[in-house]
Design an enzyme around this catalytic site. Structure first.
Site, PDB file in Angstrom:
ATOM      1  N   GLY A 146     -32.852 -17.100  19.091  1.00  9.51           N
ATOM      2  CA  GLY A 146     -33.842 -16.238  19.734  1.00  9.51           C
ATOM      3  C   GLY A 146     -33.245 -14.930  20.212  1.00  9.51           C
ATOM      4  O   GLY A 146     -32.158 -14.538  19.808  1.00  9.51           O
TER       5      GLY A 146
ATOM      6  N   HIS B 242     -31.473 -10.073  13.084  1.00  9.26           N
ATOM      7  CA  HIS B 242     -32.214 -11.291  12.736  1.00  9.26           C
ATOM      8  C   HIS B 242     -33.383 -10.959  11.792  1.00  9.26           C
ATOM      9  O   HIS B 242     -33.642 -11.691  10.834  1.00  9.26           O
ATOM     10  CB  HIS B 242     -32.808 -11.941  13.990  1.00  9.26           C
ATOM     11  CG  HIS B 242     -31.787 -12.397  14.987  1.00  9.26           C
ATOM     12  ND1 HIS B 242     -31.594 -11.766  16.189  1.00  9.26           N
ATOM     13  CD2 HIS B 242     -30.913 -13.428  14.948  1.00  9.26           C
ATOM     14  CE1 HIS B 242     -30.649 -12.399  16.866  1.00  9.26           C
ATOM     15  NE2 HIS B 242     -30.211 -13.397  16.140  1.00  9.26           N
TER      16      HIS B 242
END
Ligand code: PAF
Length: 286
Positions: free
Chosen positions: A32, A38
């Site tokens: 996260g 990402h």
């Protein structure tokens, strides 16, 4: 819309449906607090698969006792919005209980010999056992065709590749290039811990990697290059864990520069631990 799964059965049902439709599935495991690095992994995954499922799980077992598990940034709402923008199909957000049904201290462990026992392992001896274990669990839960990991965590990627090959997971592992800030700092969720002054200093890591590459290609000795890199970082205020030149498999090179090499640095600035690396090829010695 990205589909959000908090329940293992529901997530698996979706995966089963996609498989029945003959779709190729890519997994993008994350902890996260997603950033451009990402999102580029999701975009890369999309190029290799029909459906992309990201995971968000801040894995408690891979943090050491004095590491930043409690304050590790958790931003699930923003992450889901971001995943939607890069057309991720689903996100799997397991609880600690789902991931470790017998508790985090009773879990079956995976140890990947060799590659997980050097460099990072000197100060974090069980870190890669925990990473390999959680990644194997994610592989078994999702059963993807491919999985994408950032090349930024060079040793982690090497550990995961070795585990996948040795345990015959029928999963293709793809490394996504490191995304850098304009001044060279590798993007990382931990960069936000840096003060403004530390942020300026942090660019020295990438500059040092470039110097290490230049020195090695120019024929300087590995020992001198590593010593100079360590000194340059220490003078700038870093506590250096390692600044080394290795083979792609992370072994100490036995010959001077005649093949592919990787320069790797891990150093702590204030309370922030930063890692980075640079892969390069040396000109062939005639
Ligand atoms: O690289 C990470 O974010 C983590 O180590 C991973 C691979 C998601 C396992 O927790």
């Amino acid at each position: 819309m990205v589909q959000v799964f908090n329940c293992l059965d529901a997530m698996r049902k979706k995966i089963t449906q996609w498989k029945r439709e003959g779709l190729r599935i890519a997994l993008v495991p994350t902890m996260g607090n997603l950033h451009e690095g990402h999102y580029s992994m999701v975009t890369l995954a999309r190029q290799h698969a029909d459906k992309v499922i990201a995971t968000i799980f801040v894995n408690p077992t891979q943090f050491g006792p004095n590491e930043d598990f409690d304050c590790y940034p958790r931003t699930p709402e923003g992450d889901i919005l971001g995943l939607e923008q890069v057309s991720c199909d689903a996100v799997w957000i397991p609880t600690v209980e789902t991931m470790y049904p017998l508790g985090i201290h009773k879990t079956t462990q995976i140890h990947v010999p060799g590659v997980s026992e050097v460099l990072e392992a000197v100060n974090r001896p069980t870190h890669f056992d925990s990473v390999a274990t959680v990644v194997a669990r994610l592989f078994l839960q999702v059963q993807p065709d491919i999985a994408v990991f950032g090349r930024k965590d060079y040793q982690q990627l090497a550990v995961i590749r070795q585990m996948t090959t040795e345990l015959n997971f029928p999963i293709q592992i793809i490394g996504a290039d490191t995304i850098r800030e304009e001044d060279g700092l590798a993007k990382s969720s931990r960069n936000q811990y840096l003060s403004a002054e530390q942020r300026l200093m942090s660019t020295i890591i990438y500059r040092t990697l470039l110097d290490m590459r230049e020195g090695y290609i120019a024929g300087r000795s590995r020992a001198n290059i590593e010593a100079d890199a360590t000194a340059a970082l220490a003078v700038a205020g870093f506590q250096v864990e390692y600044a080394v030149l290795r083979t792609p498999e992370l072994a100490e090179p036995t010959s001077e520069c005649d093949e592919n090499r990787v320069a790797l640095i891990a150093a702590v600035l204030g309370r922030t631990r930063l890692i980075d690396h640079l892969e390069f090829s040396c000109p062939k010695i005639q």
